[in-house]
Design an enzyme around this catalytic site. Structure first.
Site, mmCIF file in Angstrom:
data_model
loop_
_atom_site.group_PDB
_atom_site.id
_atom_site.type_symbol
_atom_site.label_atom_id
_atom_site.label_comp_id
_atom_site.label_asym_id
_atom_site.label_seq_id
_atom_site.Cartn_x
_atom_site.Cartn_y
_atom_site.Cartn_z
ATOM 1 N N CYS A 54 0.823 -1.202 0.000
ATOM 2 C CA CYS A 54 0.000 0.000 0.000
ATOM 3 C C CYS A 54 0.865 1.263 0.000
ATOM 4 C CB CYS A 54 -0.965 -0.050 1.175
ATOM 5 S SG CYS A 54 -2.345 1.126 1.087
ATOM 6 N N ALA A 55 0.745 2.113 1.006
ATOM 7 C CA ALA A 55 1.503 3.368 1.037
ATOM 8 C C ALA A 55 2.968 3.166 1.412
ATOM 9 C CB ALA A 55 0.856 4.341 2.026
#
Length: 428
Positions: free
Chosen positions: A349-350
């Site tokens: 994800c991030a």
């Protein structure tokens, strides 16, 4: 009069008296997490118990809160802290006795054993669910709970329903027709099969509760599988063996703002595979408040975890959590040592974009990340892959790829057959 539904089967308990005290104070202030909306938020109850399947519970909470629902996580035990399956510790918002007189638009039952049995044996919960049905409001259950709870309580008579495969025979005795759908909607009752179907199940409940437009808005950033149920795949470059001595030693750091679906997917599936997973909290408290306000309890603080070496360090995403990881000199140094030793490290994800990229941990590597974060990667040539392995690096895209990400890690340590067996058992 207050009541508690006590699990008769011995399960993991919280040993920390500090946790009991701190969570009691939190509970006295608020029983639920509300989203700011122009109109009153739809109210959702998700009961949990010792032995609840944590991935199912957390996905349900996370996705419904993304939809703007006011979700109350209520423990049916005599404490707000519950020991879910696979050693994952969750802190509920309230005790069921605190909210049994409240009206909810939806009651959702997670599965897991012995949690599903405990929910079934909880008379106050049974009464709430039956009243919910009588009043024409939504009930939903997944995994073992359609058969153990809804079926046993007589709510599935004449209804089509589904559940975890090994409970299908039991379900067939109590419902109109047992079907093998990943998600089944029949009137005001929605049922589903297991961990791998939970995200579809939860988005379906967003649609039932809040409409198709809201469901589409919620599902888009989840990066859900386009072909659920098909055999999972991973892309791999520069193949190398991921070695370990007797049992893989895996570190999963978590922080306030970590994405709870991703964190729990990694911990849950790697512990199912019998890896030794250490969950380490950044900061001074074992309890962290994740991105959608799910309260998770780590095994140790990062200060303690730093003393050991690991076969893999893997980071969940979540904007706040990724920023905390990137700011932790201790964690960044551990990751750099891991990479320099040519030992596996990974993120989803991030975190590839916000932790690995700025600290030089993607130099000479191909990676992917959350779609909206990929513009921060200096090399975007392979970002379309849902899971990407490049030698000792593994990266992935978001909540909807987290189970594939976890299965890919299982495959790298234990082989493809083990990964496929786990995927089949969890209905990925």
């Amino acid at each position: 009069m207050a009541f508690h539904c006590i699990n008769p089967i011995t399960a993991t308990r919280f040993s920390s008296t500090r946790l009991h005290r701190s969570t009691s104070r939190r509970t006295s202030r608020s029983f639920s997490v509300s989203a700011t909306m122009a109109s009153p938020a739809k109210r959702v109850l998700i009961p949990v118990a010792h032995g609840t399947e944590p991935f199912e519970a957390v996905v349900m909470i996370d996705v419904l809160r993304r939809g703007g629902a006011d979700v109350t996580v209520a423990s049916v035990e005599n404490q707000v802290g519950v020991g879910a399956c696979h050693g994952i510790k969750i802190v509920a918002d309230a005790l069921l006795s605190d909210v049994n007189d409240s009206v909810f638009d939806l009651i959702m039952l997670p599965g897991g054993l012995p949690g599903g049995e405990t929910l079934k044996n909880c008379k106050p919960l049974e009464n709430m669910v039956k009243k919910q049905d009588t009043d024409g409001r939504l009930n939903a259950a997944i995994c073992c709970s359609p058969a153990l709870a809804l079926g046993t309580w007589g709510l599935l008579e004449g209804k089509k329903a589904t559940c975890y495969p090994v409970f299908m025979e039991k379900l067939g005795v109590t419902c109109g027709k047992a079907v093998e759908s990943r998600v089944e909607v029949d009137g005001r009752i929605v049922t589903s099969r297991g961990p791998g179907t939970t995200m579809e199940f939860s988005v379906t409940l967003v649609e039932q509760l809040l409409g198709k437009e809201k469901a589409a808005e919620v599902s888009a950033p989840l990066v859900m599988r386009p072909n659920p149920g098909d055999e999972y795949t991973i892309a791999e470059l520069n193949q190398m063996n991921w070695s370990f001595d007797s049992t893989p030693q895996i570190l999963v750091p978590i922080a306030d703002g970590s994405e709870e679906m991703e964190a729990v997917a990694i911990i849950d599936f790697l512990r199912r595979a019998k890896a030794n997973v250490v969950v380490a909290a950044l900061g001074n408290s074992l309890e962290v408040v994740a991105s959608r306000k799910v309260k998770l309890v780590a095994d140790v603080l990062l200060d303690e975890a730093e003393k050991n070496s690991y076969d893999l360090i893997v980071l969940p995403g979540g904007l706040g959590g990724a920023e905390a990881f990137a700011s932790s000199e201790k964690l960044v140094n551990m990751l750099k040592k891991q990479a320099e030793s040519n030992k596996p490290y990974g993120a989803i994800c991030a975190s590839p974009a916000l932790v690995f990229e700025p600290h030089g941990l993607l130099k000479g590597k191909k990676a992917t990340a959350f779609p909206a974060m990929c513009n921060k990667l200096s090399d975007q040539s392979h970002i379309e892959h849902r899971v990407l392995v490049d030698g000792n690096l593994i990266t992935s895209r978001g909540p909807g790829t987290s189970l594939e990400f976890a299965l890919a890690i299982v495959e790298k340590f234990y082989g493809r057959e083990k990964g496929l067996q786990l995927a089949k058992a969890t209905l990925v």
